[in-house]
Design an enzyme around this catalytic site. Structure first.
Site, PDB file in Angstrom:
ATOM      1  CD  GLU A   8      -3.149  -1.049   2.034  1.00  0.00           C
ATOM      2  OE1 GLU A   8      -3.098  -0.268   3.001  1.00  0.00           O
ATOM      3  OE2 GLU A   8      -4.131  -1.788   1.821  1.00  0.00           O
ATOM      4  CD  GLU A  38      -3.849  -5.797   2.845  1.00  0.00           C
ATOM      5  OE1 GLU A  38      -4.685  -5.086   3.430  1.00  0.00           O
ATOM      6  OE2 GLU A  38      -2.623  -5.591   2.903  1.00  0.00           O
TER       7      GLU A  38
HETATM    8  O1  AHR Z   1      -5.196  -5.869   6.753  1.00  0.00           O
HETATM    9  C1  AHR Z   1      -5.058  -4.771   7.600  1.00  0.00           C
HETATM   10  C2  AHR Z   1      -4.300  -3.629   6.944  1.00  0.00           C
HETATM   11  O2  AHR Z   1      -5.070  -3.142   5.893  1.00  0.00           O
HETATM   12  C3  AHR Z   1      -2.996  -3.969   6.288  1.00  0.00           C
HETATM   13  O3  AHR Z   1      -1.920  -3.946   7.155  1.00  0.00           O
HETATM   14  C4  AHR Z   1      -2.848  -2.884   5.274  1.00  0.00           C
HETATM   15  O4  AHR Z   1      -2.116  -3.306   4.150  1.00  0.00           O
HETATM   16  C5  AHR Z   1      -4.256  -2.494   4.941  1.00  0.00           C
HETATM   17  O5  AHR Z   1      -4.444  -1.129   5.038  1.00  0.00           O
END
Ligand code: AHR
Length: 498
Positions: A172, A291
């Protein structure tokens, strides 16, 4: 509502990719410590891993597990987490404002993964470190022997290389919350250089460059274009991250979250293909949706155990999921399957305790959240090839995602076996669904499972861990190649055929 679904054996999207059923373990909250690792727990094995959790992870059916972050990776020195445990330093983790003991590191985690039968996917810290530490980690993890770092791994008790295939180039990097966040231009250059160096060591690595943290990011689209203009030739995947939640009690919009995921995937692929075409590249960029989940992000800001104290494994992001959340998780997974031509890897974020399908109590039991069930059942039943269904169903208007179908579906077929996955997004009415199976070899229903409840907000908790479980959909019937099934309001269903 009434819905008719047509399945055509020839309408193949792509193979069912096992990596679609990946997950994610971050050093965050109680995911690792008192989640999968708790040496004093009655079920702990000789390495301190909870075997009750291992069993649930196996049942969940995860394939590839991304590690060790997440935001955590952007402050991580991998060297801290290997070698004699008593010499490992305690560090501050700025991203989650907590302490990291480093008692679990790469070698231990890889050992744990073997118990679960999953593949390791590693993230390197490109945010606050650089090319050399990434190359060092690659050498430590993958080089067989005879070099300083491969011999160090062997001396640390891991003779065989981990042979990690998939690597994330940071996490990210577009997000201002990320330690060391960058502009697309800066990150694209660093990602390209890091990827080129890693591929000089092993050209068969599969490298994931960071896309946007969400389709709502102000830089969404431009970020992908700029980053890929720099890195296209060196990377194999661009990542997508997406989290959904109910906003202001608007369940109708929430149940249509897949509409946003589809838009996200389509836009990223269009951007990637645009860059690829401009570069006259023969390579086709795929998506690692590494994610995705339901996450009540806003609520945590007020309630989590984060304050000025630096604590080890505090309770953070411990969402307790409802039936409606499980329907959305099941639907998002259906969407990933529907795009399995280009979404070739994905990770449910996360695995244990932290926005997770599996919960644990320190010293106590482990249990399945509502969201566990659609993931586990889909991972077990989906195989072979994904078919693109033709769905004829009424639509409804949502405030957040526009027009959405009241019924959504996807199917997979594998020889004479098939599976159909369905959701009913209607808040009050059953959906009467007919599915035309002509062209499929399946002749009988072998299993039906529906997740629904009179209360769409019902949850599984420590006090009542079996409150929500899937049950057989006894009304489903198959006659003359037509499957009929009734779907309760706010429900997810799987039907296996043979
Ligand atoms: O999954 C929780 C968080 O969400 C992770 O660390 C990050 O990559 C995202 O913002």
């Amino acid at each position: 509502p009434r819905a008719h679904i047509g399945l055509d054996r020839r309408a193949v999207v792509g193979p069912v990719r096992r990596r679609t059923f990946g997950s994610f373990v971050e050093h965050l909250g109680r995911c690792v410590y008192t989640g999968l690792y708790e040496p004093d727990h009655p079920t702990a094995n000789e390495d301190g891993f909870r075997t009750d959790v291992v069993e649930l992870v196996r049942e969940l059916g995860t394939t590839t597990v991304r590690y060790p972050g997440g935001n955590f990776v952007s402050g991580f020195r991998w060297e801290d987490s290997v070698g004699p445990r008593e010499q490992r330093p305690v560090r501050r983790d700025l991203s989650w404002h907590s302490l990291e003991s480093n008692q679990v590191g790469l070698d231990e985690f890889a050992k744990w993964l073997k118990l679960t039968g999953s593949e390791l996917m590693l993230a390197v810290n490109v945010a606050t470190r650089g090319i050399l530490p990434a190359l060092d980690l690659l050498e430590y993890a993958n080089h067989p022997s005879g070099t300083a770092l491969s011999d160090l791994r062997i001396a640390n008790g891991t003779p065989e290389p981990h042979d990690v295939r998939m690597w994330c180039l940071g996490n990210e990097m577009d997000g201002p919350w990320q330690t060391g966040f960058m502009t697309a231009d800066d990150y694209g250059k660093i990602a390209a250089r890091t990827a080129a160096a890693m591929k000089a060591a092993d050209q068969d690595l599969e490298l994931v460059v960071c896309g946007s943290s969400g389709s709502g990011m102000p830089t969404f689209g431009d970020w992908e274009r700029t980053v890929l203009e720099h890195s296209y030739d060196y990377v194999d995947y661009v990542s997508c991250h997406a989290y959904y939640q109910v906003h202001d009690g608007d369940l109708g919009s929430f149940l249509a979250s897949s509409v946003d995921m589809e838009f996200f995937i389509d836009t990223v692929l269009a951007t990637a293909d645009h860059v690829g075409h401009k570069r006259q590249s023969k390579k086709r960029m795929n998506i690692s949706f590494d994610e995705w989940n339901v996450w009540y992000l806003e609520e945590h800001k007020a309630s989590d155990e984060v304050n000025d104290e630096w604590r080890h494994a505090p309770r953070q992001l411990e969402d307790v999921y409802t039936v409606a959340d499980a329907v959305v998780v099941g639907n998002l997974l259906m969407t990933l399957l529907k795009r399995s031509d280009r979404v070739t890897s994905a990770s449910l974020a996360q695995l244990v305790n932290v926005i997770a399908p599996i919960m644990t109590e320190p010293g106590g039991p482990a249990w399945r959240q509502t969201t566990f069930h659609p993931f586990s059942i889909t991972s077990r039943l989906a195989s072979g090839e994904v078919l693109r269904p033709v769905i004829d169903a009424p639509t409804y208007l949502t405030a957040r995602h526009g027009e959405a179908s009241l019924v959504d579906a996807v199917a997979t077929v594998d020889g004479d076996r098939a599976a159909v996955f369905l959701v009913n997004r209607d808040l009050t009415e059953n959906a009467q669904v007919t599915i035309d199976l002509h062209g499929l070899a399946a002749t009988r229903i072998t299993e039906t499972l529906t997740l629904a409840d009179a209360d769409p907000y019902a949850k599984n908790t420590l006090a009542d861990p079996l409150r929500v479980v899937p049950t057989a959909n006894t009304g489903a019937a198959l006659a003359d190649g037509v499957l009929t099934v009734e779907l309760p309001p706010v429900s997810w269903t799987a039907i296996a055929l043979g």
